[in-house]
Scaffold this motif. Sequence first.
Motif, PDB file in Angstrom:
ATOM      1  N   LEU A 282       0.818  -1.207   0.000  1.00 42.54           N
ATOM      2  CA  LEU A 282       0.000   0.000   0.000  1.00 42.54           C
ATOM      3  C   LEU A 282       0.853   1.259   0.000  1.00 42.54           C
ATOM      4  N   GLY A 283       2.016   1.176   0.640  1.00 44.22           N
ATOM      5  CA  GLY A 283       2.911   2.328   0.615  1.00 44.22           C
ATOM      6  C   GLY A 283       3.567   2.535  -0.732  1.00 44.22           C
ATOM      7  N   ARG A 284       3.856   1.413  -1.426  1.00 50.45           N
ATOM      8  CA  ARG A 284       4.490   1.535  -2.740  1.00 50.45           C
ATOM      9  C   ARG A 284       3.489   1.870  -3.835  1.00 50.45           C
ATOM     10  N   LEU A 285       2.193   1.613  -3.602  1.00 53.34           N
ATOM     11  CA  LEU A 285       1.192   1.851  -4.641  1.00 53.34           C
ATOM     12  C   LEU A 285       1.104   3.328  -5.028  1.00 53.34           C
ATOM     13  N   PRO A 286       0.999   4.286  -4.074  1.00 58.81           N
ATOM     14  CA  PRO A 286       0.978   5.698  -4.517  1.00 58.81           C
ATOM     15  C   PRO A 286       2.257   6.114  -5.227  1.00 58.81           C
ATOM     16  N   ALA A 287       3.388   5.602  -4.747  1.00 57.83           N
ATOM     17  CA  ALA A 287       4.640   5.946  -5.424  1.00 57.83           C
ATOM     18  C   ALA A 287       4.668   5.400  -6.845  1.00 57.83           C
ATOM     19  N   THR A 288       4.181   4.152  -7.016  1.00 57.15           N
ATOM     20  CA  THR A 288       4.147   3.570  -8.361  1.00 57.15           C
ATOM     21  C   THR A 288       3.185   4.337  -9.260  1.00 57.15           C
ATOM     22  N   LEU A 289       1.991   4.653  -8.705  1.00 56.01           N
ATOM     23  CA  LEU A 289       1.030   5.433  -9.503  1.00 56.01           C
ATOM     24  C   LEU A 289       1.588   6.812  -9.853  1.00 56.01           C
ATOM     25  N   LEU A 290       2.264   7.455  -8.888  1.00 56.03           N
ATOM     26  CA  LEU A 290       2.862   8.754  -9.171  1.00 56.03           C
ATOM     27  C   LEU A 290       3.961   8.637 -10.221  1.00 56.03           C
ATOM     28  N   ARG A 291       4.751   7.560 -10.147  1.00 56.95           N
ATOM     29  CA  ARG A 291       5.807   7.383 -11.136  1.00 56.95           C
ATOM     30  C   ARG A 291       5.222   7.120 -12.518  1.00 56.95           C
ATOM     31  N   TRP A 292       4.157   6.281 -12.560  1.00 59.16           N
ATOM     32  CA  TRP A 292       3.561   5.973 -13.869  1.00 59.16           C
ATOM     33  C   TRP A 292       2.805   7.158 -14.454  1.00 59.16           C
ATOM     34  N   THR A 293       2.114   7.915 -13.601  1.00 61.81           N
ATOM     35  CA  THR A 293       1.246   8.981 -14.103  1.00 61.81           C
ATOM     36  C   THR A 293       1.949  10.329 -14.262  1.00 61.81           C
ATOM     37  N   VAL A 294       2.997  10.582 -13.473  1.00 59.02           N
ATOM     38  CA  VAL A 294       3.613  11.900 -13.492  1.00 59.02           C
ATOM     39  C   VAL A 294       5.087  11.833 -13.890  1.00 59.02           C
TER      40      VAL A 294
END
Length: 364
Positions: free
Chosen positions: A258-270
């Motif tokens: 769950l902690g890596r999910l926002p980072a992954t989404l931020l990396r993929w989207t931004v």
Amino acid sequence: MELEKPEAAAREAEGCLVAAVRVPVRIVVLVLVVPVRVLWDVLVAGGRRLRDRVLRPLGRALFVWPWVRLWRYVVVPVGRALARLGRVLVVVPLVRVYRWVLTPVGRALAWVARGTGAVLGRVYARVLTPVGRACAWVLGGLGPVLVAVGAALYAGAARLARWLVVVPAPWLYRWALAPVGRAVAWCARGLCWLLGLLVTGIGVVLYRVCRLLLVLPALALWRWVLVPVGRALAVLGREAADALRYAWRVGGRVSRALGRLPATLLRWTVVTPARWTYRTVLTPVGRLVRDAVLRPAGRAARAAGRAARQVLDAARGTVRRTGADIRRALLVEAAPAARREPVVAETRTLEGRTGREASPRPRG
């Protein structure tokens, strides 16, 4: 699962009851522990950020640096000033007092002591020694008399002690103390035998009663009730502990995911689109703008600056020359006015000659 592989070999021989208890317990504990583990990881991460970003700088600003400044700018100068003041007010006066007061006084006292010792030595040699020898001669004469008197007194005391203590003591021990001691010992042995018999009987009775009323029921309770219940509770406790440990590990992985999910989404989207846009679009456009616009504009601006500086330098030189001409003209006009006799200035014609040169000569 991978977490159960090291424990599977050690528990293959367990019965179906344990397996039936394990699965529900793990499910319940997993449902209860995973949110707690996620909340715990969030609190830990927030606490570390708060400690590193807020508490540690605040602690340094409020506690460390004030004490450092106080030590550096207050305590150390005050200590040095007190050390210098103590040296000036205490050490130097004490050294001077020792050097100029105590040392002369000590030497004077030593001289007085040496003189007194010499006087006492003479008194001892001239007065005390003769007196002592006289006393020794007198005592040497009275010594035999005192020895004879002491020997007589000692012999009388020895005989009196023999007839009053030594001779009656064996008779008193044989006819009084020994029979009384034997009678007391016999009574004590009998009393001890009676007490031992009584204590043995009471102990046997109490042992039988305690064995029938306490030991046998407690043994039966331990063997047929507590041991099976304890084993069942041990199994449940062990399974609960294993389930708790398993759920805590799973919760850690879930919280990490769950902690890596926002980072992954931020990396993929931004981050990734921004990086691709920067490398693919902005970098070539920036280089094109730099080569086609900024560098020519810079060269033109530098050339315009040089031309403007040249114009300013020319204008400055013109202004300087004009000012110099004005100063020279003013100085030249002011110089004839300072003379006493006025002189008419000669004017020049268009041909560059003065009035005298231009006037026609008279015909002869």
